[in-house]
Enzyme design. Sequence first.
Site, short mmCIF file in Angstrom:
data_model
loop_
_atom_site.label_atom_id
_atom_site.label_comp_id
_atom_site.label_asym_id
_atom_site.label_seq_id
_atom_site.Cartn_x
_atom_site.Cartn_y
_atom_site.Cartn_z
N CYS A 119 21.59 -25.15 45.52
CA CYS A 119 21.57 -26.52 44.80
C CYS A 119 20.99 -27.54 45.61
O CYS A 119 20.67 -27.47 46.73
CB CYS A 119 23.28 -26.90 45.24
SG CYS A 119 24.31 -25.68 44.15
N ASP A 120 20.68 -28.54 44.71
CA ASP A 120 20.37 -30.05 45.28
C ASP A 120 19.22 -30.13 46.30
O ASP A 120 18.34 -29.80 46.16
CB ASP A 120 21.77 -30.80 45.37
CG ASP A 120 22.69 -31.15 44.13
OD1 ASP A 120 22.11 -31.46 43.27
OD2 ASP A 120 23.79 -30.12 44.19
N SER A 468 22.05 -38.75 39.91
CA SER A 468 22.15 -37.40 39.83
C SER A 468 21.41 -36.78 38.48
O SER A 468 21.08 -37.42 37.80
CB SER A 468 23.85 -36.76 39.51
OG SER A 468 23.80 -35.57 38.83
#
Length: 552
Positions: A119-120, A468
């Site tokens: 993730c991210d 985001s």
Amino acid sequence: MRSDRIKKGLERAPHRSLLRALGLTDEELRRPLVGVVNSFNEIVPGHMHLRQITEAVKAGVRMAGGVPLEFGVIGVCDGIAMNHEGMRYSLVSREVIADSIEIMARAHAFDALVLVSSCDKITPGMLMAALRLNIPALLVSGGPMLTGRFRGREVNLISVFEGVGRVRKGEMSEEELAELEACACPTCGSCAGMFTANSMNCLSEALGLALPGNGTAPAVTAERLRLAKRTGMKVVELLRRRITPRKIATEAAFRNAIAVDMALGCSTNTVLHVPAIAREAGIDLPLTIFDEISRRTPVLASLIPAGPHSVPDLHEAGGIPAVLRELTRVGVVDTGVLTGTGRRLSEVLESAAIRDPEVIRPVERAYREEGGIAILWGTLAPEGAVVKTSAVVPEMMRHEGPARVFDSEEEAYRAILGGKIRPGDVVVIRYEGPRGGPGMREMLSPTSALIGMGLGSSVALITDGRFSGGTQGACIGHVSPEAAEGGPIALVREGDRIRIDIPARRLDLLIPEEELEERRRRWRPRKKRVSGVLARYARLVSSGARGAVLED
């Protein structure tokens, strides 16, 4: 081998004694030591299954004759950290991850690394470490989550964020929202759209530091486990052939990755992370490169949140290899670069093909002639700002309206949900940049609220923070210089006119220059009381226009 410095010679008897305490045999001590970096934890859905992925990687390393030794790093879930103090720590974690991998790899003299991410900020942090260390390394992610089903339609995490606005507007009941939240994220893996996690995992594949399929093979499939095993095997081969990350991630390879970024309409966070990764290899990627490639690269896919297709859909349609092969037709991909497969990209793409021309369109039927991200400049953003054009409706590509000014995300969010924002407004959220935040928080809650309140086609949002990958609408982030540094965004007043012209790449504050200068003379820095890691970060971090990296 680098590990010989802890394994060979009379003076290394104490070191060998400690390695034997791990259960290593004489035969294993003669083999290369491969660090397997596991970002597993029990709070991030994209990471909860990484123990299984890591075990598959270790099996692959052993099959190829290496000795896998696992260690862990932290990982923040941006969705859970969103819209409260926790989001200040997300971007900070990227630097902590890179530093911790450097420490472990240098301290223990690993010969190679496999980076198990999802993730991210975890994927970019790991890639930064790989290029900093420049020992053979490959990344394998946990893969994307499947979409959920809600009353006959596909849904995902962003559906829930937008649902909050719909409840406030009276278009959805709280009971319906509760039903939606229970089914929107049905499996492990990184959220199903082309958000930051999947964007970076796709770009790691396009860059050549992950094997084909890494960005798109779903988390819950056996294909993901086979990919993990192949990655473990392949890194041992790269070690034997002395192929290191900087031989793969050249400037040409970074340009290939940016072209894929533009073709897929990836998260605007890539404009932070890709330059930060390149910097570790001594490569400068200014914002002008992103815009230059964007103007030459068509959008070939319409992925969540901008369109109907998920990342698993992209996988079934041919994945990143099919996108790369199609982009060779417009001359934005260099197929001579070396990849983590040990082969040139031209060889990798020989078997690539578009299997669903509605998910990956041929260039003749591209969704847009120019890429999914644009860089804007102007009196409000002298050093640049970033917008995800693929998620902007046509009527908002040009917009002029009055500024509605907020000095924090929370203030703006309350105003949006409270019905205080009107069609035509330009919401300005400032003092949320890398230094001013500190931490450059993502603004998914305000942007989703705008969509949920039905304002996505009539209201723009501008911030020195970031968004985001799930954001959609006329949302312009990374405005530089940021407010905390006295950038023009700090000088905007309620009601000032702001003009956005995305096709012309302009973002302008429509007040006379002499008025702007007068405001600049009167402006005084704002000091936020922070401590610990945030205080250190605020002192060292650079502009968002330079990747929000820490200054040397």
